[in-house]
Scaffold this motif. Structure first.
Motif, PDB file in Angstrom:
ATOM      1  N   ASP A   1      -5.292   1.912  -4.843  1.00 34.44           N
ATOM      2  CA  ASP A   1      -6.189   3.189  -5.739  1.00 34.44           C
ATOM      3  C   ASP A   1      -6.712   3.105  -7.133  1.00 34.44           C
TER       4      ASP A   1
ATOM      5  N   LYS B   1       5.240   6.666   2.306  1.00 30.75           N
ATOM      6  CA  LYS B   1       5.653   7.115   0.559  1.00 30.75           C
ATOM      7  C   LYS B   1       6.874   7.140   0.170  1.00 30.75           C
TER       8      LYS B   1
ATOM      9  N   LEU C   1       2.725   4.106  -1.073  1.00 27.21           N
ATOM     10  CA  LEU C   1       2.124   5.342  -2.038  1.00 27.21           C
ATOM     11  C   LEU C   1       3.972   5.534  -2.844  1.00 27.21           C
TER      12      LEU C   1
ATOM     13  N   SER D   1      -0.011   7.893  -5.433  1.00 30.23           N
ATOM     14  CA  SER D   1      -0.939   7.015  -5.772  1.00 30.23           C
ATOM     15  C   SER D   1      -0.260   5.278  -4.869  1.00 30.23           C
ATOM     16  N   ASN D   2      -1.582   4.244  -4.903  1.00 30.61           N
ATOM     17  CA  ASN D   2      -0.858   2.906  -5.057  1.00 30.61           C
ATOM     18  C   ASN D   2      -1.493   2.571  -5.710  1.00 30.61           C
TER      19      ASN D   2
ATOM     20  N   GLU E   1      -9.391   6.681  -2.123  1.00 26.52           N
ATOM     21  CA  GLU E   1      -8.759   7.464  -0.728  1.00 26.52           C
ATOM     22  C   GLU E   1      -7.330   8.036  -0.579  1.00 26.52           C
ATOM     23  N   ASN E   2      -6.718   6.878  -1.528  1.00 26.93           N
ATOM     24  CA  ASN E   2      -5.169   7.215  -0.993  1.00 26.93           C
ATOM     25  C   ASN E   2      -4.287   7.954  -2.173  1.00 26.93           C
TER      26      ASN E   2
ATOM     27  N   ASN F   1       0.807  -1.286   0.341  1.00 25.84           N
ATOM     28  CA  ASN F   1      -0.099  -0.150  -0.476  1.00 25.84           C
ATOM     29  C   ASN F   1       0.592   1.304   0.104  1.00 25.84           C
TER      30      ASN F   1
END
Length: 364
Positions: free
Chosen positions: A258, A222, A74, A254-255, A208-209, A72
Motif C-alpha cells: 500500500d 497485524k 500490517l 499499512s503494509n 486497500e490495506n 503483506n
C-alpha cells in the motif's frame, strides 16, 4: 553497415547503463538476503521505476505466539502518516478551499489559542515552523492508554500551550501542528479526517490495506509492536499502551504494498497536480538534519536527492525513501524499535550507502 554500427553502439551504451544500475541493486539484494532475525524484524520492499525487485519479511509479528511476519503484514507507520496528511491538505489547496498563507483563525475561529489563530499559517504547520510543541514527546508520559479517537480529543495536550517561538522564525518538529492541519481538513471538507483520507487519498491510490485502528486492536495479520525503548533496555516490552488511533500526526497501519501504491500515485501526480507535488517535494525549510517540504523530507546530504519520511515510536520504526536519480523506492517497516545504527536504521544506512554514497556510521 553504418546503421548496424549505430544500433550496436546504442545497445552497448544501454547495456552499460543497465548494468551500472543493476550493480547497486544486486549489492542491496545480497545484503538484504543475508539479514536475519533478531537483527531485524519487519518487511523491506525495493522498487525501481515502480517495479518491485525485492521484497522480504523478517522476524515475528507476534513473539509470544511465534507468528512470523509476512510481506503483506500490517505495520504501524508512525510519522509516514504526515505525508498522507499533507497530501490531503494540498488537495484542499487545489480546490481553492485552503490558502496556505493566511492565519488558521480564518478557518478555525474557535481554536482555543488566539496567537495560533492570528499568527500561524497552514504553510508553517506543514513545514514544522509554526512554533507549536510536539505533544507526542512532551506529553507521552501523561497520555498512556486513553480514549483518543477524534482530533479534538488531543487538544488538551497542546492547544493552550504557549508557542515555542515566533511563527515562521525557526524549525521544530511538531506533531501538534499536524493535528491542527487535521482540524482544517475536517472543517473545510465537511468530513472526518479518517473519512477524508479514505475517500480522497487511499481510494485514489488503490490502498486497500491502510487502516486507522488502535494499537491493541485484534486484526488479522497485524504486527504487534515491541519496544526496547530505543536501545535503552536489553529486553523487549510489548507496546499496546501508548496512543490509540491513527491521527494526522501519525500511526496509520499499512503494509509495504500500500505504501508503494501511495508513493507511486503521489510522484505520478495522481493525488495532486504536478506543480504542487513538486513544491511539496522541494526543500522549503531547513530541518534538523535534512530539508523539509510539505510533510516530506528532502535530503541532499550525499550523492543524490532522497525524498521521503521516517517514523519512530515505541515498537515502531519505519522509513519510506525515494532516490530520485535512480528512481528507486525503498520501504522499511519494523515492529521493533532499536538504538541508532541497528535494526531498521542499519538497513536504511546501507541502502543510502550504496545508492547515495552515505558513509555508514559505526555501530555502537
Amino acid at each position: 553497415m553504418h546503421k548496424k554500427s549505430f544500433y550496436l553502439t546504442c545497445f552497448l551504451m544501454l547495456s552499460k547503463f543497465v548494468c551500472s544500475q543493476t550493480v547497486g541493486e544486486n549489492r542491496i539484494i545480497d545484503y538484504l538476503e543475508n539479514i536475519t532475525y533478531p537483527e531485524f524484524s519487519g518487511v523491506v520492499l525495493m522498487a525501481q521505476k515502480d517495479s518491485v525487485f525485492f521484497e522480504k519479511a523478517y522476524g515475528y509479528a507476534s513473539l509470544e505466539y511465534d507468528v512470523k511476519n509476512r510481506v503483506n503484514t500490517l505495520f504501524n507507520t508512525a510519522s509516514i502518516t504526515k505525508t498522507m496528511t499533507a497530501v490531503a491538505a494540498l488537495q484542499l489547496v487545489e480546490k481553492g478551499l485552503l490558502d496556505l498563507e493566511v492565519p488558521v483563525g480564518n478557518y478555525l475561529p474557535n481554536y482555543p489559542n488566539q496567537t495560533v489563530r492570528d499568527s500561524v499559517t497552514a504553510h508553517q504547520l506543514l513545514t514544522h515552523t509554526s512554533g507549536l510543541n510536539n505533544f507526542l514527546v512532551d506529553e507521552s508520559q501523561n497520555m498512556g492508554k486513553l480514549d483518543l479517537v477524534d482530533i479534538k480529543d488531543y487538544l488538551p495536550f497542546f492547544a493552550t500551550k504557549p508557542l515555542l517561538f515566533s511563527p515562521g522564525s525557526k524549525y521544530a518538529y511538531s506533531a501538534s501542528g499536524y493535528m491542527v492541519i487535521g482540524l482544517l481538513i475536517e472543517k473545510l471538507s465537511g468530513l472526518s479526517y479518517h473519512q477524508y483520507l479514505d475517500e480522497h487519498v487511499f481510494a485514489k491510490a488503490g490502498m486497500e490495506n491502510t487502516l486507522a485502528i488502535p494499537l491493541d486492536s485484534i486484526v488479522k495479520n497485524k504486527a504487534s509492536g515491541y519496544t526496547s525503548y530505543f536501545g535503552e533496555s536489553n529486553t523487549y516490552s510489548k507496546n499496546d499502551t501508548f496512543l490509540e488511533m491513527a491521527n494526522p500526526a501519525g500511526f496509520y497501519y499499512s503494509n509495504t504494498e500500500d505504501l508503494l501504491k501511495f508513493f507511486k500515485a503521489l510522484k505520478n501526480y495522481r493525488l495532486i497536480s504536478e506543480s504542487l507535488t513538486k513544491k511539496m517535494m522541494s526543500p522549503l525549510v531547513k530541518g534538523y538534519y535534512t530539508n523539509y517540504g510539505f510533510g516530506i523530507s528532502v535530503d541532499n546530504r550525499w550523492g543524490q536527492t532522497i525524498v521521503g519520511h521516517t517514523g519512530g515510536w515505541y515498537g515502531v520504526q519505519c522509513e519510506l525513501m525515494y532516490f530520485e536519480k535512480d528512481e528507486i523506492t525503498a520501504i522499511i517497516l519494523s515492529n521493533v524499535d532499536t538504538a541508532e545504527g541497528k535494526g531498521m536504521n542499519k538497513i536504511s544506512n546501507y541502502i543510502k550507502h550504496v545508492l547515495a554514497n552515505k558513509t555508514i556510521p559505526k555501530s555502537k
